[in-house]
Design a protein around this motif. Structure first.
Motif, mmCIF file in Angstrom:
data_model
loop_
_atom_site.group_PDB
_atom_site.id
_atom_site.type_symbol
_atom_site.label_atom_id
_atom_site.label_comp_id
_atom_site.label_asym_id
_atom_site.label_seq_id
_atom_site.Cartn_x
_atom_site.Cartn_y
_atom_site.Cartn_z
ATOM 1 N N HIS A 95 32.365 32.274 34.057
ATOM 2 C CA HIS A 95 32.837 33.491 34.714
ATOM 3 C C HIS A 95 32.732 33.348 36.237
ATOM 4 O O HIS A 95 32.073 32.433 36.756
ATOM 5 N N ALA A 140 38.188 42.802 42.364
ATOM 6 C CA ALA A 140 38.338 42.027 41.142
ATOM 7 C C ALA A 140 39.807 41.767 40.844
ATOM 8 O O ALA A 140 40.182 40.659 40.435
ATOM 9 N N ALA A 178 41.626 38.111 40.609
ATOM 10 C CA ALA A 178 42.359 37.733 39.410
ATOM 11 C C ALA A 178 43.758 37.266 39.762
ATOM 12 O O ALA A 178 44.282 36.323 39.154
ATOM 13 N N LEU A 209 41.996 35.031 31.470
ATOM 14 C CA LEU A 209 40.889 35.673 32.189
ATOM 15 C C LEU A 209 40.801 37.141 31.789
ATOM 16 O O LEU A 209 41.714 37.707 31.199
ATOM 17 N N ILE A 217 38.811 40.965 33.289
ATOM 18 C CA ILE A 217 37.950 41.672 34.244
ATOM 19 C C ILE A 217 37.000 42.586 33.462
ATOM 20 O O ILE A 217 37.452 43.440 32.686
ATOM 21 N N ILE A 235 34.755 38.437 36.476
ATOM 22 C CA ILE A 235 35.962 37.911 35.832
ATOM 23 C C ILE A 235 35.524 36.867 34.809
ATOM 24 O O ILE A 235 34.935 35.831 35.163
#
Length: 235
Positions: free
Chosen positions: A129, A139, A143, A154, A156, A167
């Motif tokens: 992560h 975030a 991403a 991935l 969040i 993430i």
């Protein structure tokens, strides 16, 4: 006539003296001839050596009576059955359900097994992560950068706590697989990714018992215990 009378008297006394000596009347001992001397020589009880002590009779110890031999067949001791050597196997990384299932199956297999369970704090998974970005906007921005690098798998984290707005890039059952994923991310330019061990409470089960029976039990459980580490140990 007087000298003749005196001579006769003297002769008579001489004969009487000779008779007395010959008969032993005067205390003397005369041997009457060769037969008597031989009988004296052949008398062994009268022989004694000078200076020799009389010997006591030798007593011999009684010979113990021996028990009569009993005829019959000699019973042979029954041959002992060969005992299988002991063996030991360790199953590690077991979940609670796997531990209970394994214990039940081994207990059902027989009473010759000994189980020793140890619950450790070993991680049950490894999480790749990027740590929390502090806010949802940060975030989302991070991403977007990852997607531009070709990383689309991935997630969040939204749940409140220290990992909120982190993430997630993958959850793996072994540390080796997590390390490989981390190396692949670095090759794509990701420098902030980390690996975190998660979970715990996995069990370690040590099984001891006859080698032949234990080998059969382990073989029967091989399909049900995929992914579980199995090690040999000293019996």
């Amino acid at each position: 006539m007087a000298p003749l009378r005196v001579f006769v008297i003297i002769l008579l006394f001489a004969n009487l003296l000779a008779l007395s000596l010959w008969k032993g009347w005067l205390g003397g001992e005369l041997h009457h001839g060769e037969p008597e001397r031989l009988s004296n020589q052949l008398n062994p009880d009268g022989i004694r050596l000078v200076g020799e002590e009389p010997r006591a009779p030798v007593r011999r110890a009684p010979v113990p009576a021996q028990a009569p031999a009993v005829e019959g067949k000699v019973e042979e001791a029954p041959a002992q059955e060969a005992v299988a050597p002991q063996a030991c196997v360790i199953f590690s990384g077991l979940s609670g359900d796997q531990t209970r299932e394994l214990s039940a199956r081994i207990a059902k297999a027989g009473s010759g097994f000994k189980l020793t369970e140890a619950r450790g704090e070993a991680p049950s998974s490894w999480w790749v992560h990027i740590p929390s970005q502090g806010s949802k906007d940060a975030a989302d921005k991070k991403a977007a950068e990852l997607r531009k690098l070709g990383i689309t798998d991935l997630f969040i984290m939204q749940e409140a706590g220290p990992t909120q707005f982190a993430i997630s890039l993958g959850l793996y059952k072994s540390e080796l697989a997590a390390s490989r994923q981390l190396d692949a991310l670095k090759e794509k330019g990701v420098r902030s990714a980390q690996v975190l061990a998660r979970g715990g409470g996995v069990s370690r089960l040590e099984v001891r018992g006859p080698s032949d029976s234990l080998a059969t039990v382990v073989s029967d459980l091989s399909e049900r215990l995929r992914g579980v580490n199995r090690l040999e140990c000293t019996p």
